[in-house]
Scaffold this motif. Sequence first.
Motif, PDB file in Angstrom:
ATOM      1  N   UNK A 510       0.763  -1.144   0.140  1.00  0.00           N
ATOM      2  CA  UNK A 510      -0.056   0.113   0.135  1.00  0.00           C
ATOM      3  C   UNK A 510       0.865   1.254  -0.037  1.00  0.00           C
ATOM      4  N   UNK A 511       1.992   1.199   0.803  1.00  0.00           N
ATOM      5  CA  UNK A 511       3.081   2.502   0.620  1.00  0.00           C
ATOM      6  C   UNK A 511       3.307   2.863  -0.411  1.00  0.00           C
ATOM      7  N   UNK A 517       0.105   8.373  -1.673  1.00  0.00           N
ATOM      8  CA  UNK A 517       1.313   9.432  -1.283  1.00  0.00           C
ATOM      9  C   UNK A 517       0.882  10.135  -0.115  1.00  0.00           C
ATOM     10  N   UNK A 518      -0.106  10.717   0.196  1.00  0.00           N
ATOM     11  CA  UNK A 518      -0.420  11.673   1.298  1.00  0.00           C
ATOM     12  C   UNK A 518      -0.162  10.824   2.634  1.00  0.00           C
ATOM     13  N   UNK A 519      -0.554   9.639   2.867  1.00  0.00           N
ATOM     14  CA  UNK A 519      -0.500   8.792   3.971  1.00  0.00           C
ATOM     15  C   UNK A 519       0.917   8.355   4.093  1.00  0.00           C
ATOM     16  N   UNK A 525       6.649  11.716   8.203  1.00  0.00           N
ATOM     17  CA  UNK A 525       6.786  12.976   9.340  1.00  0.00           C
ATOM     18  C   UNK A 525       6.920  12.352  10.687  1.00  0.00           C
ATOM     19  N   UNK A 526       6.375  11.217  10.857  1.00  0.00           N
ATOM     20  CA  UNK A 526       6.690  10.606  12.319  1.00  0.00           C
ATOM     21  C   UNK A 526       8.175  10.543  12.531  1.00  0.00           C
ATOM     22  N   UNK A 527       8.927  10.563  11.605  1.00  0.00           N
ATOM     23  CA  UNK A 527      10.501  10.041  11.790  1.00  0.00           C
ATOM     24  C   UNK A 527      11.384  11.208  11.811  1.00  0.00           C
ATOM     25  N   UNK A 528      10.708  12.476  11.574  1.00  0.00           N
ATOM     26  CA  UNK A 528      11.618  13.791  11.431  1.00  0.00           C
ATOM     27  C   UNK A 528      11.335  14.676  12.581  1.00  0.00           C
ATOM     28  N   UNK A 529      12.301  15.175  13.086  1.00  0.00           N
ATOM     29  CA  UNK A 529      12.146  16.287  14.149  1.00  0.00           C
ATOM     30  C   UNK A 529      12.969  17.700  13.457  1.00  0.00           C
ATOM     31  N   UNK A 530      12.153  18.338  13.184  1.00  0.00           N
ATOM     32  CA  UNK A 530      12.763  19.818  12.651  1.00  0.00           C
ATOM     33  C   UNK A 530      12.672  20.998  13.827  1.00  0.00           C
ATOM     34  N   UNK A 605      -1.623   1.599  10.543  1.00  0.00           N
ATOM     35  CA  UNK A 605      -1.523   3.185   9.966  1.00  0.00           C
ATOM     36  C   UNK A 605      -1.952   2.889   8.686  1.00  0.00           C
ATOM     37  N   UNK A 606      -1.882   1.916   7.761  1.00  0.00           N
ATOM     38  CA  UNK A 606      -1.964   1.586   6.744  1.00  0.00           C
ATOM     39  C   UNK A 606      -3.595   1.426   6.696  1.00  0.00           C
TER      40      UNK A 606
END
Length: 633
Positions: A510-511, A517-519, A525-530, A605-606
């Motif tokens: 599904x990915x 793409x939006x999901x 985004x859960x993996x990135x800290x800005x 999540x999927x």
Amino acid sequence: MANEQMGLLMFLALLSRNVVSNTSLHHRQMTLFAPTNEAFQRYNGEMDDNLVLYHISNLATSLTNLDYAISSELDGNPPLWVTRRRDIMHDDIYVNNARVLASRSYQAFNKNNNRQVLHVIDQVLQPLQPHGPGSLSSPVYSPNAYQFLEHSDLFNIGPHRLRSFRQKVSQLHKKDVFNADGKHTFFIPVDEGFKPTTRSDLIDAKVVDGHVIPHHVLFTQATPDTREFETFAFGDNVKVVISFSTAMNGKEEITYVKSNTVAGDAKHSRGVVLADIVRANIPVKNGVVHLIQRPLMVVDTSIIDFLKEKEDGPLCKFYEVIMDLGNNNQFLNDLTLAKDMTLFAPSNEAWDEPSVQNIVRNHQKLKEILNLHLVRERLAMDTIIHNNMNQIYQAPTALARKYLYFNVLTHNNNQTLTVEGGGVNATVTLPNIAATNGFVHIIDRVLGVPYTTIFEKLKTDPMLNITYNLGNREMFNQQLNDMEHRYTYFVPRDHAWQKFQIRHPSAFKALFKIDFGYYTKQILERHVIRAGRAYTISDLKLHANETHPFVMPTSRDPLRLRVKESDKNYYVEWNGHWIHVFRPDVECTNGIIHVIDEPFLLESDVRATGAAPRLVRAPAILLVSLAFLRIVE
């Protein structure tokens, strides 16, 4: 033709002063190899009226008909050696070490109707000629390699003396190797290379054979770098090959020769021995001679001795950096005292990078970077490749809790080794330099000094392909080129996604769906800290121990992590599950990557999107998806 003559005025002047050549011009067929004016301006050899005769043959020969050798008109008729170099970058013809400018070749007929051919070349041809009063009474014209070695004191070869090697050839009854008819390449170490004096004891008949390449006449400019040629010392037990390599030292290009003992025995150690060519391209009757700074095949120096052996050597800047640390230099002590080690040594060019120059001034940081280049075990290239066959091989460095990670690239049966340390991926340009206490591999970058953004790192790291391709959807990756913020990115490596695919094949598929793409972006985004800073694994451990999680904002929802260290490895706890950090602290210019062994992803999540496809158990789906993404990228 007037412009052509203007570009050859210096050669024409030399031609007009020589009686023999003038006579030939009027009465015989001939071939002239004419150096350009620029070639004469670069030439620093002896210039006399007879030099022109080495540029003339008494046969008119077009480029198509040039054989592997052609006789010159100089006394003794020494041959001119012809090389046809055909590779990816070149399709050229060389006469000795001079390249023929093929577009400027010209044919004509003299008044006696004899055909004459002109080939323009980019270097002056330099013959081997006797010098000094003693040579005039008993000159040795057009010697072969042994005659040159035996009478080397009669020839103009600068300050170099060849007595030590000549004595070994005589003692070991190897005269015939240098006397052999045909076309060969000979490497002769000068007397200065026999220090310490014990080095001479290590030269046996097999080592002498390892200084001769049979059936090939190899001039430096006409021979591709790194191409290996078998020597006479290539047999059933011991196998030795030789190749050339060039490196820049400032604006000067230096040519080295390296012997590689790919198979050794009790007397002949495996590995590479590197030597400067101190005088190259000496033509002889049976080939070409190169005078080298030290004997090949002989492994009798430690790693630190190799680094400091020559002031302008291929690693002289690395040695300068080490010595700049001054007193109490623990790294220097380690290199001096360690019995088994491998040094990944940055080339001279690698230290010229501006980002590296800034780090050199910070001695504390520099100590860490130097330790990142040292592994306390012997790692020959074939050992690394073997260890890398079934998994990514990682080797602990002298810097605590820091590892080197290796990757092998194969192209047309050629294998290239890359090594990553501290976020920097470097290519091993000269592997397997052998020392008494280990190996040196020369690399093209300084490890631990980042030079790419997180985006560029993801794009080029072969271990992070899937995360990079997923991030290309919905423009997620573009933010990772931003230099105004600092990112901490927990990046699942390809192996992590492969494991997820096996456990949740439908979710994995599904990915990659076009309408997903939006999901996918939300999951990444859960993996990135800005933030205003990036977090090393030590920073995270300071804030998030095994009992108190560290909560960090992401674009999606807060990321709650705990960190622990076990058996020199780090783990992060997410959603009640401990995940191994395969490569912590991969530094980039705008943040830090932590490579992890599982994604922060649940099958729900999927499924929650309603977009999950029916269950498909296809082991090849990962490879198909990757291939598709690479094609459309």
